[in-house]
Design a protein around this motif. Structure first.
Motif, PDB file in Angstrom:
ATOM      1  N   VAL A   6       0.841  -1.195   0.000  1.00  0.00           N
ATOM      2  CA  VAL A   6       0.000   0.000   0.000  1.00  0.00           C
ATOM      3  C   VAL A   6       0.879   1.249   0.000  1.00  0.00           C
ATOM      4  N   VAL A   7       0.615   2.134  -0.925  1.00  0.00           N
ATOM      5  CA  VAL A   7       1.383   3.371  -1.074  1.00  0.00           C
ATOM      6  C   VAL A   7       0.438   4.555  -0.933  1.00  0.00           C
ATOM      7  N   GLU A   8       0.838   5.506  -0.124  1.00  0.00           N
ATOM      8  CA  GLU A   8       0.062   6.726   0.084  1.00  0.00           C
ATOM      9  C   GLU A   8       0.839   7.922  -0.448  1.00  0.00           C
ATOM     10  N   LYS A   9       0.190   8.693  -1.318  1.00  0.00           N
ATOM     11  CA  LYS A   9       0.780   9.924  -1.848  1.00  0.00           C
ATOM     12  C   LYS A   9      -0.062  11.096  -1.362  1.00  0.00           C
ATOM     13  N   ARG A  10       0.542  11.965  -0.552  1.00  0.00           N
ATOM     14  CA  ARG A  10      -0.166  13.141  -0.056  1.00  0.00           C
ATOM     15  C   ARG A  10       0.266  14.385  -0.833  1.00  0.00           C
ATOM     16  N   MET A  11      -0.709  15.202  -1.175  1.00  0.00           N
ATOM     17  CA  MET A  11      -0.473  16.398  -1.965  1.00  0.00           C
ATOM     18  C   MET A  11      -1.341  17.533  -1.427  1.00  0.00           C
ATOM     19  N   LYS A  12      -1.271  18.693  -2.069  1.00  0.00           N
ATOM     20  CA  LYS A  12      -2.046  19.847  -1.630  1.00  0.00           C
ATOM     21  C   LYS A  12      -2.703  20.521  -2.827  1.00  0.00           C
ATOM     22  N   TRP A  13      -3.896  21.042  -2.583  1.00  0.00           N
ATOM     23  CA  TRP A  13      -4.577  21.894  -3.549  1.00  0.00           C
ATOM     24  C   TRP A  13      -4.720  23.292  -2.957  1.00  0.00           C
ATOM     25  N   PRO A  14      -3.917  24.261  -3.383  1.00  0.00           N
ATOM     26  CA  PRO A  14      -4.132  25.640  -2.925  1.00  0.00           C
ATOM     27  C   PRO A  14      -5.536  26.116  -3.285  1.00  0.00           C
ATOM     28  N   MET A  15      -6.072  27.013  -2.476  1.00  0.00           N
ATOM     29  CA  MET A  15      -7.433  27.493  -2.679  1.00  0.00           C
ATOM     30  C   MET A  15      -7.534  28.549  -3.782  1.00  0.00           C
ATOM     31  N   ASN A  16      -6.416  29.076  -4.201  1.00  0.00           N
ATOM     32  CA  ASN A  16      -6.366  29.965  -5.366  1.00  0.00           C
ATOM     33  C   ASN A  16      -4.910  30.014  -5.832  1.00  0.00           C
ATOM     34  N   GLY A  17      -4.580  30.963  -6.693  1.00  0.00           N
ATOM     35  CA  GLY A  17      -3.239  30.986  -7.278  1.00  0.00           C
ATOM     36  C   GLY A  17      -2.192  31.692  -6.445  1.00  0.00           C
ATOM     37  N   TRP A  18      -2.221  31.529  -5.122  1.00  0.00           N
ATOM     38  CA  TRP A  18      -1.286  32.253  -4.260  1.00  0.00           C
ATOM     39  C   TRP A  18       0.131  31.698  -4.309  1.00  0.00           C
ATOM     40  N   SER A  19       0.317  30.463  -4.704  1.00  0.00           N
ATOM     41  CA  SER A  19       1.640  29.848  -4.638  1.00  0.00           C
ATOM     42  C   SER A  19       2.584  30.418  -5.697  1.00  0.00           C
ATOM     43  N   SER A  20       3.863  30.483  -5.375  1.00  0.00           N
ATOM     44  CA  SER A  20       4.869  30.922  -6.336  1.00  0.00           C
ATOM     45  C   SER A  20       5.352  29.776  -7.208  1.00  0.00           C
ATOM     46  N   ASP A  21       5.052  28.531  -6.812  1.00  0.00           N
ATOM     47  CA  ASP A  21       5.410  27.364  -7.613  1.00  0.00           C
ATOM     48  C   ASP A  21       4.459  27.271  -8.811  1.00  0.00           C
ATOM     49  N   PRO A  22       4.973  27.198 -10.041  1.00  0.00           N
ATOM     50  CA  PRO A  22       4.091  27.251 -11.219  1.00  0.00           C
ATOM     51  C   PRO A  22       3.023  26.158 -11.227  1.00  0.00           C
ATOM     52  N   LYS A  23       3.406  24.923 -10.889  1.00  0.00           N
ATOM     53  CA  LYS A  23       2.418  23.835 -10.885  1.00  0.00           C
ATOM     54  C   LYS A  23       1.355  24.073  -9.818  1.00  0.00           C
ATOM     55  N   MET A  24       1.785  24.446  -8.612  1.00  0.00           N
ATOM     56  CA  MET A  24       0.829  24.665  -7.540  1.00  0.00           C
ATOM     57  C   MET A  24      -0.049  25.886  -7.815  1.00  0.00           C
ATOM     58  N   LYS A  25       0.525  26.876  -8.453  1.00  0.00           N
ATOM     59  CA  LYS A  25      -0.256  28.059  -8.820  1.00  0.00           C
ATOM     60  C   LYS A  25      -1.377  27.674  -9.781  1.00  0.00           C
ATOM     61  N   ASP A  26      -1.048  26.833 -10.777  1.00  0.00           N
ATOM     62  CA  ASP A  26      -2.047  26.390 -11.742  1.00  0.00           C
ATOM     63  C   ASP A  26      -3.122  25.538 -11.068  1.00  0.00           C
ATOM     64  N   ILE A  27      -2.685  24.635 -10.213  1.00  0.00           N
ATOM     65  CA  ILE A  27      -3.641  23.812  -9.463  1.00  0.00           C
ATOM     66  C   ILE A  27      -4.561  24.698  -8.631  1.00  0.00           C
ATOM     67  N   GLY A  28      -4.001  25.692  -7.976  1.00  0.00           N
ATOM     68  CA  GLY A  28      -4.804  26.583  -7.149  1.00  0.00           C
ATOM     69  C   GLY A  28      -5.837  27.354  -7.947  1.00  0.00           C
ATOM     70  N   ARG A  29      -5.474  27.794  -9.130  1.00  0.00           N
ATOM     71  CA  ARG A  29      -6.410  28.547  -9.959  1.00  0.00           C
ATOM     72  C   ARG A  29      -7.587  27.675 -10.379  1.00  0.00           C
ATOM     73  N   TRP A  30      -7.311  26.426 -10.750  1.00  0.00           N
ATOM     74  CA  TRP A  30      -8.393  25.513 -11.120  1.00  0.00           C
ATOM     75  C   TRP A  30      -9.214  25.081  -9.905  1.00  0.00           C
ATOM     76  N   ASN A  31      -8.559  24.936  -8.766  1.00  0.00           N
ATOM     77  CA  ASN A  31      -9.306  24.598  -7.560  1.00  0.00           C
ATOM     78  C   ASN A  31     -10.244  25.734  -7.173  1.00  0.00           C
ATOM     79  N   ALA A  32      -9.779  26.965  -7.322  1.00  0.00           N
ATOM     80  CA  ALA A  32     -10.635  28.114  -7.023  1.00  0.00           C
ATOM     81  C   ALA A  32     -11.873  28.110  -7.918  1.00  0.00           C
ATOM     82  N   LEU A  33     -11.690  27.810  -9.199  1.00  0.00           N
ATOM     83  CA  LEU A  33     -12.825  27.740 -10.109  1.00  0.00           C
ATOM     84  C   LEU A  33     -13.782  26.628  -9.699  1.00  0.00           C
ATOM     85  N   ARG A  34     -13.226  25.463  -9.339  1.00  0.00           N
ATOM     86  CA  ARG A  34     -14.048  24.324  -8.915  1.00  0.00           C
ATOM     87  C   ARG A  34     -14.896  24.676  -7.697  1.00  0.00           C
ATOM     88  N   VAL A  35     -14.262  25.281  -6.691  1.00  0.00           N
ATOM     89  CA  VAL A  35     -14.980  25.614  -5.459  1.00  0.00           C
ATOM     90  C   VAL A  35     -15.994  26.718  -5.718  1.00  0.00           C
TER      91      VAL A  35
END
Length: 351
Positions: free
Chosen positions: A265-294
């Motif tokens: 059994v393998v567990e991978k933990r990650m994060k979804w920022p609530m908007n594009g606040w992150s300076s990391d390009p991937k996390m920033k993109d994830i945050g922008r889409w998460n904001a739209l989803r919410v």
């Protein structure tokens, strides 16, 4: 009526996973998701023939309507969110968000040459359709309470209206992969769900489960105990407990799978920022889409639970939803959701 946690009306506030190229198109809601917030027939399997089938289909599609939103009819009330177009579009946005999170992979389990794949709680069917396209020689089955999947699907993909919490009717040792995603708030007994998945898998087959928290948190204290994110997460978890169907299952998935006999059994933990606040390009993109989803989904997330279980009025739910939407625009608040993907294998010599 108890107004605890209700909105303040005067206040604001294992390695080597196999990469796959998804064939799903990017959700049409936005080319720039964070800046495009806008408030504004199905294929399924039948096990009954003749007039009984016609009657069952009629019952299944006689949807329930509450506060202007549409909900499933089969096993009425078992699932907490709507099944209307607004919510279904949110589900497709979430699928894109998972692809971004997993580097365009549909799964992480090290499966090779699968012949039979089962997607539990398939929703709009987008993951099952993508898997059917990725593995044209495999049979992909998606099950859900709602027949909301598209009519035109790959020939190796079928959808069935079914409740995964009832005893499964699939023959034992049938599937190479069972996929369960975002079933939080819908399951009374996770051990039983994973037990049934274990029984349905072939020896050596894999179960992959993906869940996320409903309570945004922060590492720098910007999401405090009185923030709307905290209040929203607290009330959603309270409603889940009252129904006997927990939302914050994400941190328990690995342990539940191991209890049912899964190995490696393998567990991978990650994060979804609530908007594009992150300076990391991937996390920033994830945050922008998460904001739209919410932003698109928040009313549907909260409405049925808070009005039916919590005794809130429609106006009170709208007030809370508005506060969450306002918070999504504040990049000084470094909130995120915990996300987990867990996969485990049924032992080769298991029965």
């Amino acid at each position: 009526m108890d107004h605890t946690n209700k909105p303040e009306h005067a206040a604001a506030g294992p390695a080597g996973p196999i990469p796959q190229d998804s064939t799903a198109s990017t959700p049409s809601s936005a080319s720039d998701p964070e800046s495009d917030f806008d408030d504004n027939d199905s294929a399924y399997g039948d096990s009954i023939d003749g007039s009984d089938t016609t009657s069952i289909k009629s019952i299944i599609t006689q949807y329930r309507y509450e506060n202007g939103r549409r909900y499933h009819a089969y096993r009425d009330g078992a699932y907490w969110a709507p099944n209307d177009e607004l919510h279904n579009d949110q589900q497709d946005i979430a699928h894109h968000l998972w692809l971004l999170t997993l580097d365009n992979k549909l799964y992480l389990a090290p499966i090779t040459d699968p012949h039979n794949i089962l997607d539990i709680g398939t929703g709009t069917g987008i993951w099952a359709i993508d898997m059917a396209d990725a593995f044209p020689s495999a049979k992909v089955i998606g099950t859900d309470l709602s027949p909301i999947q598209p009519e035109w699907v790959p020939p190796n993909c079928i959808f069935e209206v079914d409740d995964a919490l009832l005893p499964w009717t699939f023959p034992p040792a049938s599937f190479d992969l069972v996929h369960i995603r975002e079933m939080f708030g819908s399951v009374e007994d996770w051990d039983e769900l994973y037990r049934q998945a274990y029984q349905a898998l072939k020896p050596g087959g894999w179960l992959e489960a993906a869940e996320h928290s409903v309570t945004p948190v922060s590492d720098d204290g910007t999401v405090g105990p009185d923030h709307v994110y905290t209040r929203y997460g607290a009330v959603m978890n309270e409603m889940g407990r009252k129904r006997g169907k927990e939302f914050d299952i994400w941190s328990q998935v690995k342990e539940c799978m191991e209890r049912q006999g899964f190995v490696d059994v393998v567990e991978k933990r990650m994060k979804w920022p609530m908007n594009g606040w992150s300076s990391d390009p991937k996390m920033k993109d994830i945050g922008r889409w998460n904001a739209l989803r919410v932003h698109q989904g928040i009313e549907g997330f909260a409405l049925r639970l808070l009005t039916n279980i919590g005794g809130w009025s429609y106006t009170e739910v709208q007030a809370l939803s508005g506060q969450v939407k306002a918070a999504l625009k504040d990049k000084k608040i470094h909130g995120y959701l915990d996300v987990v993907v867990v996969y485990g294998r049924k032992p080769e010599f298991a029965v």
